[in-house]
Design a protein around this motif. Structure first.
Motif, PDB file in Angstrom:
ATOM      1  N   SER A  13       0.810  -1.228   0.000  1.00 16.75           N
ATOM      2  CA  SER A  13       0.000   0.000   0.000  1.00 16.75           C
ATOM      3  C   SER A  13       0.836   1.268   0.000  1.00 16.75           C
ATOM      4  CB  SER A  13      -0.927   0.009   1.221  1.00 16.75           C
ATOM      5  OG  SER A  13      -0.164   0.025   2.413  1.00 16.75           O
ATOM      6  N   SER A  14       2.171   1.139   0.039  1.00 18.70           N
ATOM      7  CA  SER A  14       2.991   2.349   0.210  1.00 18.70           C
ATOM      8  C   SER A  14       4.393   2.138  -0.329  1.00 18.70           C
ATOM      9  CB  SER A  14       3.052   2.675   1.716  1.00 18.70           C
ATOM     10  OG  SER A  14       3.903   3.763   1.981  1.00 18.70           O
ATOM     11  N   GLY A  15       5.077   3.247  -0.598  1.00 18.44           N
ATOM     12  CA  GLY A  15       6.507   3.251  -0.906  1.00 18.44           C
ATOM     13  C   GLY A  15       6.903   2.266  -1.996  1.00 18.44           C
ATOM     14  N   LEU A  16       7.920   1.470  -1.722  1.00 18.68           N
ATOM     15  CA  LEU A  16       8.462   0.560  -2.734  1.00 18.68           C
ATOM     16  C   LEU A  16       7.449  -0.513  -3.136  1.00 18.68           C
ATOM     17  CD1 LEU A  16      10.811  -0.385  -4.478  1.00 18.68           C
ATOM     18  CD2 LEU A  16      11.724  -1.623  -2.492  1.00 18.68           C
ATOM     19  N   ARG A  36      -1.661  -3.466   6.797  1.00 20.25           N
ATOM     20  CA  ARG A  36      -2.610  -3.441   7.926  1.00 20.25           C
ATOM     21  C   ARG A  36      -3.785  -2.510   7.679  1.00 20.25           C
ATOM     22  NH1 ARG A  36       1.964  -1.995  12.144  1.00 20.25           N
ATOM     23  NH2 ARG A  36       2.326  -0.634  10.374  1.00 20.25           N
ATOM     24  N   ASP A  37      -3.531  -1.337   7.135  1.00 22.85           N
ATOM     25  CA  ASP A  37      -4.547  -0.285   7.069  1.00 22.85           C
ATOM     26  C   ASP A  37      -5.424  -0.464   5.813  1.00 22.85           C
ATOM     27  OD1 ASP A  37      -5.937   2.083   6.583  1.00 22.85           O
ATOM     28  OD2 ASP A  37      -4.368   3.335   7.462  1.00 22.85           O
ATOM     29  N   ASP A  63      -2.072  -8.114   9.386  1.00 22.49           N
ATOM     30  CA  ASP A  63      -0.819  -7.758  10.056  1.00 22.49           C
ATOM     31  C   ASP A  63       0.102  -8.969   9.932  1.00 22.49           C
ATOM     32  OD1 ASP A  63       1.250  -7.284  11.806  1.00 22.49           O
ATOM     33  OD2 ASP A  63      -0.027  -6.421  13.369  1.00 22.49           O
ATOM     34  N   VAL A  64       1.218  -8.807   9.231  1.00 19.29           N
ATOM     35  CA  VAL A  64       2.083  -9.977   8.985  1.00 19.29           C
ATOM     36  C   VAL A  64       2.727 -10.506  10.274  1.00 19.29           C
ATOM     37  CG1 VAL A  64       2.578  -9.566   6.537  1.00 19.29           C
ATOM     38  CG2 VAL A  64       4.053  -8.528   8.278  1.00 19.29           C
ATOM     39  N   SER A  90       7.760  -6.715   1.200  1.00 19.51           N
ATOM     40  CA  SER A  90       8.248  -5.330   1.319  1.00 19.51           C
ATOM     41  C   SER A  90       7.803  -4.679   2.624  1.00 19.51           C
ATOM     42  CB  SER A  90       7.752  -4.502   0.119  1.00 19.51           C
ATOM     43  OG  SER A  90       8.346  -3.227   0.098  1.00 19.51           O
ATOM     44  N   ALA A 140      15.358  -6.411   1.770  1.00 23.45           N
ATOM     45  CA  ALA A 140      16.171  -6.160   2.971  1.00 23.45           C
ATOM     46  C   ALA A 140      16.633  -4.710   2.898  1.00 23.45           C
ATOM     47  CB  ALA A 140      17.326  -7.146   3.040  1.00 23.45           C
ATOM     48  N   TYR A 154      17.069  -1.534  13.537  1.00 21.97           N
ATOM     49  CA  TYR A 154      16.775  -1.758  12.112  1.00 21.97           C
ATOM     50  C   TYR A 154      17.849  -2.639  11.458  1.00 21.97           C
ATOM     51  CZ  TYR A 154      15.455  -0.531   7.300  1.00 21.97           C
ATOM     52  OH  TYR A 154      15.062  -0.572   5.983  1.00 21.97           O
ATOM     53  N   LYS A 158      17.462  -6.305   9.622  1.00 21.50           N
ATOM     54  CA  LYS A 158      17.781  -6.520   8.199  1.00 21.50           C
ATOM     55  C   LYS A 158      18.934  -7.516   8.036  1.00 21.50           C
ATOM     56  CE  LYS A 158      14.569  -3.953   6.355  1.00 21.50           C
ATOM     57  NZ  LYS A 158      13.511  -4.527   5.529  1.00 21.50           N
ATOM     58  N   PHE A 187      15.959   5.544   0.008  1.00 20.56           N
ATOM     59  CA  PHE A 187      15.186   6.123  -1.112  1.00 20.56           C
ATOM     60  C   PHE A 187      13.985   6.870  -0.555  1.00 20.56           C
ATOM     61  CE2 PHE A 187      13.782   1.688  -0.571  1.00 20.56           C
ATOM     62  CZ  PHE A 187      12.415   1.826  -0.437  1.00 20.56           C
ATOM     63  N   SER A 189      10.459   7.811   0.442  1.00 18.56           N
ATOM     64  CA  SER A 189       9.224   7.060   0.719  1.00 18.56           C
ATOM     65  C   SER A 189       8.616   7.618   2.002  1.00 18.56           C
ATOM     66  CB  SER A 189       9.518   5.568   0.895  1.00 18.56           C
ATOM     67  OG  SER A 189      10.000   5.319   2.199  1.00 18.56           O
TER      68      SER A 189
HETATM   69  N1  LIG Z   1      12.804   3.771   2.307  1.00 19.50           N
HETATM   70  C1  LIG Z   1      14.080   3.434   2.377  1.00 19.50           C
HETATM   71  O1  LIG Z   1      14.998   4.284   2.350  1.00 19.50           O
HETATM   72  C2  LIG Z   1      14.458   1.963   2.447  1.00 19.50           C
HETATM   73  C3  LIG Z   1      15.803   1.613   2.231  1.00 19.50           C
HETATM   74  C4  LIG Z   1      16.150   0.269   2.263  1.00 19.50           C
HETATM   75  C5  LIG Z   1      15.198  -0.695   2.491  1.00 19.50           C
HETATM   76  N2  LIG Z   1      13.905  -0.323   2.706  1.00 19.50           N
HETATM   77  C6  LIG Z   1      12.923  -1.372   2.951  1.00 19.50           C
HETATM   78  O2  LIG Z   1      11.974  -1.349   1.894  1.00 19.50           O
HETATM   79  C7  LIG Z   1      10.716  -1.820   2.370  1.00 19.50           C
HETATM   80  C8  LIG Z   1       9.642  -0.820   1.999  1.00 19.50           C
HETATM   81  O3  LIG Z   1       9.951   0.408   2.624  1.00 19.50           O
HETATM   82  P1  LIG Z   1       9.190   1.752   2.221  1.00 19.50           P
HETATM   83  O4  LIG Z   1      10.165   2.848   2.385  1.00 19.50           O
HETATM   84  O5  LIG Z   1       8.486   1.543   0.947  1.00 19.50           O
HETATM   85  O6  LIG Z   1       8.172   1.838   3.467  1.00 19.50           O
HETATM   86  P2  LIG Z   1       6.705   2.467   3.601  1.00 19.50           P
HETATM   87  O7  LIG Z   1       6.402   3.420   2.513  1.00 19.50           O
HETATM   88  O8  LIG Z   1       6.620   2.929   5.032  1.00 19.50           O
HETATM   89  O9  LIG Z   1       5.764   1.183   3.419  1.00 19.50           O
HETATM   90  C9  LIG Z   1       5.747   0.163   4.375  1.00 19.50           C
HETATM   91  C10 LIG Z   1       4.590  -0.765   4.047  1.00 19.50           C
HETATM   92  O10 LIG Z   1       4.604  -1.856   4.981  1.00 19.50           O
HETATM   93  C11 LIG Z   1       3.289  -2.022   5.522  1.00 19.50           C
HETATM   94  N3  LIG Z   1       3.429  -2.621   6.852  1.00 19.50           N
HETATM   95  C12 LIG Z   1       4.112  -2.146   7.916  1.00 19.50           C
HETATM   96  N4  LIG Z   1       3.969  -2.959   8.964  1.00 19.50           N
HETATM   97  C13 LIG Z   1       3.184  -3.995   8.562  1.00 19.50           C
HETATM   98  C14 LIG Z   1       2.662  -5.153   9.193  1.00 19.50           C
HETATM   99  N5  LIG Z   1       2.915  -5.428  10.476  1.00 19.50           N
HETATM  100  N6  LIG Z   1       1.875  -5.986   8.473  1.00 19.50           N
HETATM  101  C15 LIG Z   1       1.589  -5.731   7.173  1.00 19.50           C
HETATM  102  N7  LIG Z   1       2.052  -4.651   6.523  1.00 19.50           N
HETATM  103  C16 LIG Z   1       2.834  -3.789   7.204  1.00 19.50           C
HETATM  104  C17 LIG Z   1       2.722  -0.596   5.542  1.00 19.50           C
HETATM  105  O11 LIG Z   1       1.309  -0.537   5.587  1.00 19.50           O
HETATM  106  P3  LIG Z   1       0.500  -0.488   7.002  1.00 19.50           P
HETATM  107  O12 LIG Z   1       1.213   0.485   7.881  1.00 19.50           O
HETATM  108  O13 LIG Z   1      -0.886  -0.079   6.628  1.00 19.50           O
HETATM  109  O14 LIG Z   1       0.539  -1.875   7.547  1.00 19.50           O
HETATM  110  C18 LIG Z   1       3.213  -0.111   4.174  1.00 19.50           C
HETATM  111  O15 LIG Z   1       2.381  -0.615   3.152  1.00 19.50           O
HETATM  112  C19 LIG Z   1      10.864  -2.028   3.882  1.00 19.50           C
HETATM  113  O16 LIG Z   1      11.100  -3.381   4.154  1.00 19.50           O
HETATM  114  C20 LIG Z   1      12.100  -1.191   4.207  1.00 19.50           C
HETATM  115  O17 LIG Z   1      12.762  -1.643   5.368  1.00 19.50           O
HETATM  116  C21 LIG Z   1      13.501   0.970   2.685  1.00 19.50           C
END
Ligand SMILES: NC(=O)c1ccc[n+]([C@@H]2O[C@H](COP(=O)([O-])OP(=O)(O)OC[C@H]3O[C@@H](n4cnc5c(N)ncnc54)[C@H](OP(=O)(O)O)[C@@H]3O)[C@@H](O)[C@H]2O)c1
Length: 275
Positions: A13-16, A36-37, A63-64, A90, A140, A154, A158, A187, A189
């Motif tokens: 639902s968000s970001g990547l 979750r949402d 909720d995973v 993700s 990761a 974090y 990872k 990145f 997000s």
């Molecule tokens: N952004 C960065 O700079 C970055 C860099 C390296 C790696 N990553 C990794 O890339 C992945 C995506 O990150 P993002 O930046 O795209 O994050 P994001 O925009 O915050 O998206 C996170 C997503 O995970 C869902 N989520 C969180 N907790 C959950 C749960 N307990 N059960 C089910 N869904 C859950 C959220 O939705 P709900 O809250 O509605 O559940 C949302 O859809 C993550 O694993 C992050 O660690 C991110």
């Protein structure tokens, strides 16, 4: 490659996760997004349908961290969509704070979602991935190879995902399931927008040694890596170079990190210096 395939994306639902979903929908994949949402999920699905009106996208609020609920959801999703061809893990959260400032709950929350959540969805999808001889994509981070100031919870989570993926790769390859380990640097997000409101100057300078990338470029490189059947996918040229240095010359990365942190702390002590 993805046309008509059924792809499940946790954190879709968000970001990547959402950016990957948009691109996969444009290529004709059938998608199920988990998070979750429910409102954010519905919004994501309608954004995808607006961009690709013929897209087949379903959503499932779960909720995973809830092992039973994830198992039940995955079973239902697989039965209603002729199995699962690819699972993209993700879903994740990020907390910043020095070890001394972080509570045991911060550590448990991060580990519970980033590691055990990924474990739960992988376990739930495994029978269907074995059936389809499909793909398991674990998102990761560069934080899975190295340390970064303020990311003790974090980075530990990872590193666990990296270790888990290394083993699954060996176990699942002979059974025809391809595992992909994706390790992006920072990145744009909502996750990063959130920590930008409170993170330390040391964390910002240290993590942004590799310049922040766009979510579009991370998603494009991730899909290119999957298409090329690459196990380790480090999106972005600069991040790939940094990943090489981290893995082959970790002492050099530590030295650069020490220098960055010292520079930030000295500038804070200098009158008029940046915080
Ligand atoms: N952004 C960065 O700079 C970055 C860099 C390296 C790696 N990553 C990794 O890339 C992945 C995506 O990150 P993002 O930046 O795209 O994050 P994001 O925009 O915050 O998206 C996170 C997503 O995970 C869902 N989520 C969180 N907790 C959950 C749960 N307990 N059960 C089910 N869904 C859950 C959220 O939705 P709900 O809250 O509605 O559940 C949302 O859809 C993550 O694993 C992050 O660690 C991110």
């Amino acid at each position: 490659m993805f046309n008509a395939k059924h792809i499940v994306i946790t954190g879709g639902s968000s970001g990547l996760g959402l950016e990957l979903a948009q691109r996969l929908a444009a290529e004709g994949a059938r998608l199920t997004l988990l998070a979750r949402d429910p409102q954010k999920l519905e919004q994501a699905a309608s954004d995808i349908r607006r961009q690709a009106p013929t897209a087949q996208v379903k959503v499932q609020a779960v909720d995973v961290c809830d092992e039973e609920a994830t198992l039940a959801a995955m079973q239902q999703i697989a039965e209603q969509n002729d199995g699962i061809d690819m699972l993209i893990n993700s879903a994740g959260i990020l907390r910043e704070g020095s070890f001394g400032q972080s509570s045991p709950k911060d550590f448990r929350d991060v580990m519970e979602i980033n590691y055990f959540g990924l474990l739960n969805s992988s376990r739930a999808a495994l029978p269907y991935l074995l059936q389809s001889r499909g793909r398991l994509v674990n998102i990761a981070s560069m934080a899975g190879f190295t340390g970064a100031y303020g990311y003790s919870a974090y980075c530990a989570s990872k590193h666990a995902v990296v270790g888990f993926s290394e083993v699954l790769r060996f176990e699942l390859k002979p059974q025809g399931v391809q595992v992909h380990l994706v390790c992006p640097g920072e990145f744009d997000s909502p996750m990063v927008d959130d920590i930008d409101t409170y993170r330390s100057a040391e964390n910002r300078a240290h993590t942004q040694t590799i310049p922040k990338a766009s979510v579009e470029s991370i998603a494009a490189d991730t899909l290119a890596g999957i298409r090329a059947n690459r196990y380790l996918i480090i999106p972005g040229r600069t991040a790939r170079m940094a990943g090489f240095v981290v893995r082959h010359f970790p002492g050099l990365m530590r030295l650069l990190g020490d220098r960055t942190i010292t520079r930030v702390q000295r500038s804070r002590q200098t009158p008029g210096g940046a915080a």
